[in-house]
Scaffold this active site. Structure first.
Site, short mmCIF file in Angstrom:
data_model
loop_
_atom_site.label_atom_id
_atom_site.label_comp_id
_atom_site.label_asym_id
_atom_site.label_seq_id
_atom_site.Cartn_x
_atom_site.Cartn_y
_atom_site.Cartn_z
N ASN A 215 0.91 -1.29 -0.30
CA ASN A 215 0.27 -0.15 0.19
C ASN A 215 0.66 1.48 -0.30
O ASN A 215 0.31 2.16 -0.23
CB ASN A 215 -1.13 0.02 1.35
CG ASN A 215 -2.71 -1.29 0.93
OD1 ASN A 215 -2.42 -1.45 -0.40
ND2 ASN A 215 -3.26 -0.61 2.07
N PHE A 256 -1.47 3.45 -11.49
CA PHE A 256 -1.13 4.28 -10.23
C PHE A 256 -0.82 5.97 -10.39
O PHE A 256 -0.13 6.28 -9.85
CB PHE A 256 -0.52 3.62 -8.98
CG PHE A 256 -2.14 3.12 -8.18
CD1 PHE A 256 -2.84 1.90 -8.52
CD2 PHE A 256 -2.22 3.46 -7.07
CE1 PHE A 256 -3.22 1.21 -8.32
CE2 PHE A 256 -3.26 3.38 -6.26
CZ PHE A 256 -4.18 1.30 -6.88
N LEU A 257 -0.59 5.52 -11.71
CA LEU A 257 0.46 7.42 -12.08
C LEU A 257 -1.03 7.70 -12.51
O LEU A 257 -0.97 8.85 -14.08
CB LEU A 257 0.84 7.00 -13.21
CG LEU A 257 2.95 6.05 -12.90
CD1 LEU A 257 3.17 5.89 -14.39
CD2 LEU A 257 3.16 6.39 -11.82
N CYS A 267 -7.82 2.15 3.64
CA CYS A 267 -6.14 2.48 3.73
C CYS A 267 -4.90 3.03 3.50
O CYS A 267 -4.52 3.02 3.81
CB CYS A 267 -6.27 1.05 2.37
SG CYS A 267 -7.58 0.10 3.20
P1 NAD Z 1 -14.82 -2.18 8.65
O1 NAD Z 1 -14.51 -0.67 9.63
O2 NAD Z 1 -15.81 -1.86 7.33
O3 NAD Z 1 -15.97 -2.96 8.79
C1 NAD Z 1 -15.64 -3.66 10.38
C2 NAD Z 1 -15.79 -4.38 11.12
O4 NAD Z 1 -15.90 -5.92 12.20
C3 NAD Z 1 -17.21 -3.66 11.32
O5 NAD Z 1 -18.64 -3.84 11.11
C4 NAD Z 1 -17.49 -3.47 13.04
O6 NAD Z 1 -18.29 -3.68 13.42
C5 NAD Z 1 -16.74 -5.05 13.19
N1 NAD Z 1 -16.10 -5.06 14.68
C6 NAD Z 1 -15.12 -4.41 15.49
N2 NAD Z 1 -14.77 -5.16 16.77
C7 NAD Z 1 -15.10 -6.21 16.55
C8 NAD Z 1 -15.32 -7.41 17.89
N3 NAD Z 1 -14.74 -6.86 17.98
N4 NAD Z 1 -15.59 -8.25 17.36
C9 NAD Z 1 -16.90 -7.99 16.25
N5 NAD Z 1 -16.83 -7.43 14.65
C10 NAD Z 1 -16.05 -6.53 15.29
O7 NAD Z 1 -13.37 -2.22 7.86
P2 NAD Z 1 -12.39 -2.85 6.72
O8 NAD Z 1 -12.69 -1.39 5.38
O9 NAD Z 1 -13.40 -3.86 5.97
O10 NAD Z 1 -11.16 -3.73 7.11
C11 NAD Z 1 -11.05 -4.35 8.40
C12 NAD Z 1 -9.44 -4.37 8.12
O11 NAD Z 1 -9.21 -4.67 6.67
C13 NAD Z 1 -8.22 -3.74 8.62
O12 NAD Z 1 -7.83 -3.88 9.40
C14 NAD Z 1 -8.08 -2.86 6.90
O13 NAD Z 1 -7.15 -2.29 6.96
C15 NAD Z 1 -8.13 -4.26 6.38
N6 NAD Z 1 -7.83 -3.85 4.44
C16 NAD Z 1 -9.43 -2.78 3.97
C17 NAD Z 1 -10.09 -2.97 2.56
C18 NAD Z 1 -11.18 -2.14 2.12
O14 NAD Z 1 -10.84 -1.50 1.09
N7 NAD Z 1 -11.34 -1.80 2.94
C19 NAD Z 1 -8.65 -3.75 1.80
C20 NAD Z 1 -7.85 -4.67 2.35
C21 NAD Z 1 -7.51 -4.40 3.80
#
Ligand code: NAD
Length: 436
Positions: A215, A256-257, A267
């Site tokens: 990233n 990405f350019l 992210c």
């Molecule tokens: P998000 O905020 O959309 O979703 C997180 C979910 O986890 C929420 O629904 C929340 O209620 C739930 N949650 C939090 N604490 C909890 C608990 N104790 N028990 C049960 N559920 C719980 O997050 P996201 O965008 O899906 O990202 C999740 C992870 O993946 C992050 O670390 C992010 O950096 C990574 N990531 C995200 C993307 C993206 O495009 N969004 C891509 C790659 C990696």
């Protein structure tokens, strides 16, 4: 396989739905009661093309269920994915409290359940976490008395992009599995076998860093081309031509350019900041990464300065804003450049009318004093200028004559360089792109 996915956000829900679609029995757990109630009725909590259809199909086939009780999910599953959020703290450090909370809950369930205790389980960290979190999760389980022969912690970072998440998950460029032994690696390889993807086996710490490094590299490409765009404006080159000429070099690559108002979303900004924090807390000063984020922050301000200099003042001006989400095909507004730009326009006294194909409802909750149009044409009606902040496909297809004629003065600031400057001039716009 029996799978549990904890967290039903962009990553968890897509992971759960796609693994169910591959024939696994998936239980998705979230602590957000309203979200789970909605999901039971196939209400998807965010906009992601193709996801609803996949959830509905697998609900009908009884391959996916949604619950709030982590116990039920953990007890019966061989593989448990942690896919909760890791948002940035004020310092830039990743907030891993949700991962730790979930790890503690998993440990408690495994410990308290006699049968589950004896069954080998693989706990997969899919959340983006700082290097060393795999060890932290392992320690939490061992401290709860779960024998380390009965479980393994694996790092399996996710690379999907919002907007194309389902197809990215189903056809990944690579799958990274960081594991400390081949038994755990083989379980995950077997799970992903139907995808026919390139799977790489690394240490847990390497897998954790692959995610941040990837990233950060993408963010670097964006900030780099934005810096070139700013130089273009000084010397009279066109950054779109420059990027095209650069990108044809296979060592550089075209993706990405795209110069513009910079990256946003949940992210890139947070992952660059988290890597800076990780480096600094380990005694290294990461100069490139620091500049990457700084250049990105500046890029949002530059367009405001450009608008103010062209319009002389923003006070009392009506500005149409096209695009609110941080990129097309999502309604995610986390760290969206549009929000900073709108707030700055408002603070300088402008009236803002915004339009976005899907993010309007979410944006209404975040923005005070902003009017919203039902269409792009509505948003620019009698406007002194329009600014494009996300490159939605429908903006490329607009009737630009119609757009121009409904404006008070046809001035466009194209923050995503989606239009051709020559054509815009022919149509009658005063057109300002980025780096052209
Ligand atoms: P998000 O905020 O959309 O979703 C997180 C979910 O986890 C929420 O629904 C929340 O209620 C739930 N949650 C939090 N604490 C909890 C608990 N104790 N028990 C049960 N559920 C719980 O997050 P996201 O965008 O899906 O990202 C999740 C992870 O993946 C992050 O670390 C992010 O950096 C990574 N990531 C995200 C993307 C993206 O495009 N969004 C891509 C790659 C990696």
């Amino acid at each position: 396989m029996k799978i549990c996915v904890i967290g039903t956000g962009y990553v968890g829900l897509v992971t759960g739905a796609c693994l169910a679609n591959l024939g696994n029995e998936v239980i998705c757990v979230d602590k957000d009661q309203a979200r789970i109630s909605g999901l039971k009725k196939s209400v998807i909590p965010f906009y992601e093309p193709g996801l609803k259809e996949m959830v509905v199909k697998n609900q009908k086939a009884n391959r996916i269920a949604f619950i709030t009780d982590i116990k039920e999910g953990v007890k019966r599953s061989e593989v448990i994915f942690i896919a909760v959020g890791t948002p940035p703290k004020e310092s830039g450090e990743a907030d891993v409290s949700a991962v730790i909370e979930v790890a503690k809950q998993i440990a408690k369930v495994i410990k308290s359940d006699g049968k589950a205790h004896k069954k080998y389980k693989v706990i997969v960290n899919k959340s983006t976490v700082p290097v060393g979190m795999g060890d932290v999760v392992t320690k939490i389980l061992v401290e709860q008395g779960v024998p380390d022969t009965n479980f393994a912690v694996v790092s399996n970072p996710e690379f999907l992009r919002e907007g194309t998440a389902v197809s990215d998950f189903m056809s990944p460029d690579r799958i990274v599995v960081g594991a400390s032994n081949s038994k755990a690696f083989n379980v995950i390889t077997e799970l992903y076998r139907p995808l026919n993807a390139h799977i790489i086996f690394t240490t847990i710490k390497s897998a954790e860093l692959i995610k941040y490094a990837s990233n950060s590299f993408l963010a670097t490409k964006i900030s780099f081309i934005n810096e070139i765009a700013n130089i273009c404006e000084k010397v009279g080159s066109d950054v779109v031509e420059v990027a095209y000429g650069m990108g044809l070099d296979k060592r550089i690559g075209r993706e990405f350019l795209n110069a513009g108002i910079g990256y946003g979303g949940s992210c890139l900004p947070k992952d660059v900041s988290a890597l800076i924090h990780l480096a600094k807390s380990n005694g290294y000063d990461p100069q490139i990464l620091i500049s990457v984020n700084r250049t990105n922050e500046e890029q949002r301000k530059l367009i405001i300065e450009k608008m103010e200099s062209v319009l002389k003042t923003l006070k009392g001006k009506t500005i149409g804003v096209l695009g609110l989400s941080f990129k097309p095909e999502t309604d995610d507004l986390r760290d969206a450049p549009s929000l900073d730009i709108i707030r700055e326009l408002r603070s300088r006294g402008a009236k803002v009318i915004a339009y976005d194909p899907v993010a309007r409802a979410k944006a209404k909750k975040l923005l005070d004093g902003v009017a919203f149009g039902d269409t792009a044409y509505d948003a620019v009606k009698k406007a002194d200028a329009v600014v494009v902040t996300a490159e939605w496909g429908e903006f490329r297809e607009l009737d630009l004559d119609k757009l121009r004629s409904s404006m008070k003065t046809p001035i466009m600031f194209d923050g995503r360089n989606i239009y051709n400057p020559k054509r815009m001039k022919e149509i009658g716009f005063r057109y300002f792109g980025v780096g052209r």
